[in-house]
Structure formats: structure tokens, C-alpha cells
Design a protein around this motif. Structure first.
Motif, PDB file in Angstrom:
ATOM      1  N   ARG A   1      -5.856  -6.659   0.586  1.00  0.00           N
ATOM      2  CA  ARG A   1      -4.452  -7.047   0.702  1.00  0.00           C
ATOM      3  C   ARG A   1      -3.792  -6.373   1.907  1.00  0.00           C
TER       4      ARG A   1
ATOM      5  N   LEU B   1      -2.239  -8.069   5.463  1.00  0.00           N
ATOM      6  CA  LEU B   1      -0.880  -7.821   5.951  1.00  0.00           C
ATOM      7  C   LEU B   1      -0.872  -7.222   7.351  1.00  0.00           C
TER       8      LEU B   1
ATOM      9  N   TRP C   1      -2.145  -4.230   8.053  1.00  0.00           N
ATOM     10  CA  TRP C   1      -2.038  -2.783   7.976  1.00  0.00           C
ATOM     11  C   TRP C   1      -3.398  -2.129   8.208  1.00  0.00           C
TER      12      TRP C   1
ATOM     13  N   GLN D   1       6.518  -2.597   0.604  1.00  0.00           N
ATOM     14  CA  GLN D   1       7.275  -3.395   1.583  1.00  0.00           C
ATOM     15  C   GLN D   1       8.706  -2.900   1.708  1.00  0.00           C
TER      16      GLN D   1
END
Length: 373
Positions: A166, A170, A172, A350
Motif C-alpha cells: 500500500r 502511494l 512512499w 494521510q
């Protein structure tokens, strides 16, 4: 001990060659090792029904329809060690992370060395950096939220794979701590003698010099205390960490994240000796936090606790007296909280990137007070 010892030696060799060995060579060696050890014990991992790369199930090699079979504690521990070996190998082979030596400065010089795992070139990336921290052993290990879940449920639930995938989707970077690897072949790992010191050493070696725009943290169980200690020790961490998602953070009562307490004679001998050693190695853990640390922890920390309530439901404005608000993780079992809370944890992270955790936590505390929780 044999499997785990071999694994440690393998990772030490990888760490010493981290800057020279080809990634595909490392991945192939790890894949061969993990498959051999699991099959020797009569097991293999097979794809789960969801089709997700993180959804892998432990099944008997002779019958893929059958899962783990209890044959006594010694066999369970051997299978557990092999499963941890498999998961840590898949951090490289499946998730594409790279093992990095810790301590970094004496890799290859004869000192005991462990490894942490990170996305490639994360030190140069300005994207947010997600740091993943497991709980205490034997349930927690690098890459493992809950060993029991990896054995009896799936790696989607018990391993860190889903969080890693995940985060990468994103954009990251990811860094997986290895806080329970404190010695190699009986030799202490300098700077990693306990989980608290491990995080401090990892931070100074890899996170402090990294170009990441923001640092986000997920810490399960006793990993909560280790990251709280880091905030006490490193002003740079206090400034750069924008959100800390604790998943059923564990603190020995009557302590809290601002100050751990070594248990008295009424506690179990194992728990008392473990925490007494932490207090000796990392004395700041048992000293009161400064007002600055307490305020920052209350601003960026949120605990996703075991509860039968739906995930994200307010549970307590300040359950332990350390200022950290609590919401439900969506599951009553401690090892399952990190997986169960995945969606609400990432929503909170977030908020950290938007600089809204302090406001969001204040709003959460107000909802708790209004609801009487």
C-alpha cells in the motif's frame, strides 16, 4: 535454534555484502533457503483465495488443503522460526526491499551485525517515509505483526506485506525495523541491544540523513514504547515524525508511553526481567518525558486498540494518561489489530501528511468526551 541461528548467519552475510552483492543473487539465496526449511518441516506457502500477492497461506506440503497441525511446542517453535525466515526472505523477494546493515559503520569488520529492510534509494527520495515497527518476540519480528497469524491465518493478516504494498502504491518509501535482533551467535549487536536502542541507531544511521519530506510510523504492541523512547532521545525525530499509528500499543501498567515502569514482584518473572533490562540499557524509557515530548506525542499519536467496535470508533480520549487518544482497531484479538485497522490507519497517516493530526486528535477527544467514552 538451528533454523533461527542459520537465518541470523545468512542475514549477517547479506548485511556484510549489501553494497556488493547483486540483488537477484540475494533474492535467489533467500528463496532457496526459506523453501527448503519449510519443506523440511512439512509445510509450504500457497496463494490465498483473494489473489493478492500478500495473501499467502501456510499449508502442509503433502496436502495443500490442510493447514498447520499441532505436534507440540518444540515443533511449533521450529515452524514459527521457519515462517519468520520465509517472511523476512519475502521482504526482499516479494516486496522488493533491500537488507541494510545495522550498525552501518562496522558492517564487514567482524562485529555482530543485523539488518533492516528498505525500499531502494530511499535515502535520496523526498517522498514520505513509512517506518514499520513490530512488537516484542516471539510474536513480533521484522516483517511480522503476529507470528500466530502467519501460521494459522495468512501472511496478508500476520505479515507486513500489505502495508508495504500500500505504501509503495502511494509513492512512499518504506523502512522495516528489526528491533528484536539484538545478538548474533551470542554476540550483542552494538546499538541494538534492545528495541529502544535499535530504533535510535536505525534512526541516526538511515532516517536522519534521508531526504524524506515526512516520516510516518506504524508501531505494534511494545513497538509503541520503543518509538516513544526515540522521541525522548532524538530531537530530529520529534520534528520530522508527522504521524504515529500505534496498533494496540502495549505498556506495562501502571506506566504509559511517557514513562515506562519496571513491574514489581507480582509481575511474571519474564516480564519483569525483560523490562528491567530495557531500563538498564535505555534509562530514558523509565524517566518522565519533557513537556515538549508529551505535547508532540499527543499531537501525532493515535492508538488503534483491540475492541469489538467498528474500526475507527472512538474508544478513549486518554486511556493511559499519556495524552494519546484511542479508537477501535476493529478486532478484539491483540495480534489482529494491525491488519484489522489497515484502512483507518492509512487514513490517519494521510492526516499526518496534511499536518492535521493535532486538529484531528483534538476533534477525536471532543467526540470521546461527548460520548462519555
Amino acid at each position: 535454534q538451528g533454523v533461527f541461528g542459520m537465518l541470523k548467519q545468512l542475514f549477517q552475510a547479506i548485511a556484510r555484502r549489501a553494497h556488493t552483492a547483486a540483488p537477484l543473487t540475494r533474492r535467489a539465496a533467500l528463496a532457496m533457503y526459506q523453501a527448503r526449511e519449510l519443506r523440511r518441516l512439512g509445510y509450504q506457502f500457497v496463494p490465498g483465495p483473494s489473489g493478492l500477492p500478500s495473501d499467502l497461506l501456510l499449508r502442509q506440503a503433502a496436502d495443500a488443503q490442510q493447514g498447520f497441525q499441532w505436534k507440540g511446542q518444540e515443533d511449533y517453535d521450529a515452524v514459527g522460526d521457519a515462517v519468520v525466515a520465509y517472511v523476512q526472505g519475502q521482504l526482499v523477494a516479494l516486496c522488493g526491499l533491500e537488507p541494510l546493515p545495522l550498525p552501518a559503520q562496522n558492517a564487514g569488520e567482524g562485529g555482530a551485525t543485523t539488518v533492516v529492510y528498505a525500499t531502494s534509494s530511499f535515502r535520496e527520495q523526498t517522498a514520505p517515509l513509512l517506518v514499520l515497527i513490530c512488537g516484542a518476540p516471539p510474536g513480533g519480528s521484522a516483517g511480522v505483526w503476529g507470528r500466530k497469524l502467519c501460521i494459522n491465518a495468512s501472511l496478508h493478516e500476520g505479515a507486513m506485506f500489505d502495508y508495504i504494498f500500500r505504501a509503495k502504491q502511494l509513492g512512499w518509501s518504506v523502512l522495516v525495523a528489526n528491533p528484536n535482533s539484538n545478538e548474533i551467535a551470542g554476540l550483542p549487536v552494538s546499538g541494538s541491544e534492545c528495541s529502544h536502542l535499535h530504533l535510535q541507531t536505525m534512526w541516526n544511521a538511515y532516517v536522519a540523513p534521508a531526504a524524506a519530506s515526512s516520516v510516518l510510523v506504524v508501531a505494534h504492541s511494545y513497538g509503541a514504547c520503543a518509538i516513544a523512547h526515540l522521541l525522548k532521545c532524538e530531537a530530529n525525530a520529534l520534528e520530522r515524525i508527522q504521524a504515529i499509528a500505534f496498533t494496540d500499543g502495549w505498556v506495562n501498567p501502571p506506566g504509559n508511553l511517557l514513562r515506562e515502569v519496571v513491574p514489581g514482584v507480582a509481575a511474571s518473572q519474564g516480564s519483569a526481567s525483560f523490562l528491567a533490562e530495557v531500563a538498564q540499557l535505555a534509562p530514558l524509557a523509565c524517566q518522565p518525558a519533557s513537556e515538549t515530548v508529551a505535547r508532540r506525542l499527543a499531537e501525532v499519536g493515535r492508538d488503534f486498540v483491540s475492541s469489538q467496535l467498528p474500526a475507527g470508533t472512538p474508544v478513549a480520549a486518554d486511556r493511559r494518561g499519556d495524552g494519546v487518544p484511542c479508537v477501535s482497531a476493529g478486532h478484539q484479538e491483540h495480534p489482529s489489530t494491525t491488519h484489522a485497522a489497515t484502512e483507518v490507519v492509512f487514513a490517519f497517516l494521510q492526516e499526518g501528511l496534511k499536518g492535521r493530526t493535532a486538529t484531528s486528535n483534538d476533534e477525536l477527544r471532543e467526540r470521546c468526551r461527548s460520548a462519555g467514552c
